[in-house]
Design an enzyme around this catalytic site. Structure first.
Site, PDB file in Angstrom:
ATOM      1  N   GLU A  54      -2.215 -24.966 -10.564  1.00  0.00           N
ATOM      2  CA  GLU A  54      -3.053 -25.712 -11.498  1.00  0.00           C
ATOM      3  C   GLU A  54      -4.502 -25.515 -11.079  1.00  0.00           C
ATOM      4  O   GLU A  54      -4.929 -25.963 -10.020  1.00  0.00           O
ATOM      5  CB  GLU A  54      -2.658 -27.195 -11.461  1.00  0.00           C
ATOM      6  CG  GLU A  54      -2.811 -27.900 -12.801  1.00  0.00           C
ATOM      7  CD  GLU A  54      -4.263 -27.999 -13.226  1.00  0.00           C
ATOM      8  OE1 GLU A  54      -4.590 -27.598 -14.363  1.00  0.00           O
ATOM      9  OE2 GLU A  54      -5.082 -28.459 -12.415  1.00  0.00           O
ATOM     10  N   SER A  55      -5.251 -24.855 -11.919  1.00  0.00           N
ATOM     11  CA  SER A  55      -6.583 -24.395 -11.514  1.00  0.00           C
ATOM     12  C   SER A  55      -7.534 -25.540 -11.187  1.00  0.00           C
ATOM     13  O   SER A  55      -8.363 -25.423 -10.273  1.00  0.00           O
ATOM     14  CB  SER A  55      -7.193 -23.496 -12.598  1.00  0.00           C
ATOM     15  OG  SER A  55      -7.243 -24.159 -13.846  1.00  0.00           O
ATOM     16  N   CYS A  85      -3.298 -15.309 -11.932  1.00  0.00           N
ATOM     17  CA  CYS A  85      -3.099 -16.391 -12.893  1.00  0.00           C
ATOM     18  C   CYS A  85      -4.165 -17.476 -12.696  1.00  0.00           C
ATOM     19  O   CYS A  85      -5.326 -17.247 -12.992  1.00  0.00           O
ATOM     20  CB  CYS A  85      -1.684 -16.950 -12.810  1.00  0.00           C
ATOM     21  SG  CYS A  85      -1.221 -17.896 -14.284  1.00  0.00           S
ATOM     22  N   ARG A 112      -8.336 -20.512 -20.382  1.00  0.00           N
ATOM     23  CA  ARG A 112      -7.168 -21.007 -19.641  1.00  0.00           C
ATOM     24  C   ARG A 112      -5.944 -21.156 -20.545  1.00  0.00           C
ATOM     25  O   ARG A 112      -6.025 -21.605 -21.667  1.00  0.00           O
ATOM     26  CB  ARG A 112      -7.463 -22.379 -19.016  1.00  0.00           C
ATOM     27  CG  ARG A 112      -8.570 -22.380 -18.001  1.00  0.00           C
ATOM     28  CD  ARG A 112      -8.858 -23.799 -17.526  1.00  0.00           C
ATOM     29  NE  ARG A 112      -7.741 -24.367 -16.784  1.00  0.00           N
ATOM     30  CZ  ARG A 112      -7.245 -25.584 -16.983  1.00  0.00           C
ATOM     31  NH1 ARG A 112      -7.741 -26.347 -17.941  1.00  0.00           N
ATOM     32  NH2 ARG A 112      -6.247 -26.034 -16.245  1.00  0.00           N
ATOM     33  N   ILE A 140       3.147 -16.368 -17.243  1.00  0.00           N
ATOM     34  CA  ILE A 140       3.600 -17.752 -17.365  1.00  0.00           C
ATOM     35  C   ILE A 140       2.392 -18.608 -17.731  1.00  0.00           C
ATOM     36  O   ILE A 140       1.522 -18.853 -16.893  1.00  0.00           O
ATOM     37  CB  ILE A 140       4.238 -18.263 -16.060  1.00  0.00           C
ATOM     38  CG1 ILE A 140       5.416 -17.367 -15.642  1.00  0.00           C
ATOM     39  CG2 ILE A 140       4.689 -19.716 -16.213  1.00  0.00           C
ATOM     40  CD1 ILE A 140       6.029 -17.739 -14.306  1.00  0.00           C
ATOM     41  N   ARG A 141       2.320 -19.034 -18.999  1.00  0.00           N
ATOM     42  CA  ARG A 141       1.161 -19.815 -19.482  1.00  0.00           C
ATOM     43  C   ARG A 141      -0.131 -19.189 -18.975  1.00  0.00           C
ATOM     44  O   ARG A 141      -0.988 -19.849 -18.369  1.00  0.00           O
ATOM     45  CB  ARG A 141       1.288 -21.283 -19.053  1.00  0.00           C
ATOM     46  CG  ARG A 141       2.465 -21.990 -19.685  1.00  0.00           C
ATOM     47  CD  ARG A 141       2.537 -23.453 -19.279  1.00  0.00           C
ATOM     48  NE  ARG A 141       2.706 -23.607 -17.837  1.00  0.00           N
ATOM     49  CZ  ARG A 141       3.866 -23.497 -17.207  1.00  0.00           C
ATOM     50  NH1 ARG A 141       4.963 -23.217 -17.904  1.00  0.00           N
ATOM     51  NH2 ARG A 141       3.947 -23.663 -15.902  1.00  0.00           N
ATOM     52  N   HIS A 176       1.689 -12.764 -12.899  1.00  0.00           N
ATOM     53  CA  HIS A 176       2.188 -13.086 -11.563  1.00  0.00           C
ATOM     54  C   HIS A 176       2.850 -11.857 -10.938  1.00  0.00           C
ATOM     55  O   HIS A 176       4.054 -11.653 -11.096  1.00  0.00           O
ATOM     56  CB  HIS A 176       3.210 -14.221 -11.639  1.00  0.00           C
ATOM     57  CG  HIS A 176       2.629 -15.558 -11.947  1.00  0.00           C
ATOM     58  ND1 HIS A 176       2.269 -16.454 -10.969  1.00  0.00           N
ATOM     59  CD2 HIS A 176       2.349 -16.151 -13.138  1.00  0.00           C
ATOM     60  CE1 HIS A 176       1.787 -17.556 -11.531  1.00  0.00           C
ATOM     61  NE2 HIS A 176       1.821 -17.396 -12.845  1.00  0.00           N
ATOM     62  N   GLU A 178       3.696 -11.366  -7.964  1.00  0.00           N
ATOM     63  CA  GLU A 178       4.609 -11.729  -6.875  1.00  0.00           C
ATOM     64  C   GLU A 178       6.024 -12.017  -7.355  1.00  0.00           C
ATOM     65  O   GLU A 178       6.959 -12.083  -6.544  1.00  0.00           O
ATOM     66  CB  GLU A 178       4.062 -12.948  -6.122  1.00  0.00           C
ATOM     67  CG  GLU A 178       4.249 -14.290  -6.795  1.00  0.00           C
ATOM     68  CD  GLU A 178       3.269 -14.592  -7.921  1.00  0.00           C
ATOM     69  OE1 GLU A 178       3.292 -15.720  -8.437  1.00  0.00           O
ATOM     70  OE2 GLU A 178       2.481 -13.692  -8.286  1.00  0.00           O
TER      71      GLU A 178
END
EC number: 4.3.3.6
Length: 205
Positions: A54-55, A85, A112, A140-141, A176, A178
């Protein structure tokens, strides 16, 4: 050996650590992973990774602990950073959201959770500059890069939107990397990238 610092507030810390180690092994370079939760750790790191999460929460911690200025000094010294992300949002010049204190270490403007308005997650093969084969990118979002400034180079696009960029020794992705056994993005950011100074910090085993 190199010391790789991973901001360990949220996100897939262990998955990123495994990917960095795999990328290092492909160059016969051993990697020590250190988790960053307070100031004083970043100056000892050769490379840094800012993961997803969550940024707003991550940016608040970086600001409160003084880690933000340490990351900026790391970049000014020409040392590599990979931001993914939410990490991309934090690294950006402008996130178009007053709740996020951006680091301004990569010359992009970010929207965002842009992909999340239509679909929560998807995987897509991406052609990435510097990679011979498409990369299986997991979104992912994900944020969208609205604009890339003159200092930023677009490495990959999805539906005409930049989703991977580079600005000096900083590489950032909307996806992502990873969440796949493919460690080529970590390799590109930290080991195969000739625009950074990681080679001055390593010795092969």
């Amino acid at each position: 050996m190199i010391q790789a610092g991973v901001v360990a507030v949220q996100g897939d810390v262990s998955e990123h650590a495994a990917a960095i180690r795999r990328a290092g092994e492909s160059h016969s370079i051993s990697v020590e992973i250190v988790e960053i939760r307070q100031s004083g750790v970043v100056p000892d790191c050769d490379v840094l990774l800012i993961p997803g999460g969550e940024s707003t929460a991550i940016s608040r911690l970086l600001d409160r602990e003084g880690i933000d200025t340490e990351i900026q000094a790391h970049v000014e010294a020409g040392k590599p950073v990979l931001a993914t992300c939410a990490g991309l949002i934090i690294a950006a010049r402008d996130a178009k959201d007053d709740r996020v204190e951006t680091l301004d270490i990569i010359d992009v403007t970010v929207d965002r959770n842009a992909f999340g308005r239509q679909i929560d997650s998807f995987e897509a093969p991406l052609d990435v500059d510097g990679l011979d084969e498409p990369f299986p990118a997991v979104f992912i979002r994900a944020p969208v890069i609205d604009a890339a400034g003159e200092d930023a180079t677009v490495l990959a696009q999805w539906e005409d939107n930049p989703v991977a960029v580079q600005d000096g020794a900083v590489v950032a992705t909307a996806f992502h990397p990873e969440l796949t056994p493919d460690s080529r993005i970590h390799d590109l950011a930290f080991f195969a990238n000739q625009n950074n100074n990681v080679d001055t910090a390593v010795s092969t085993d």
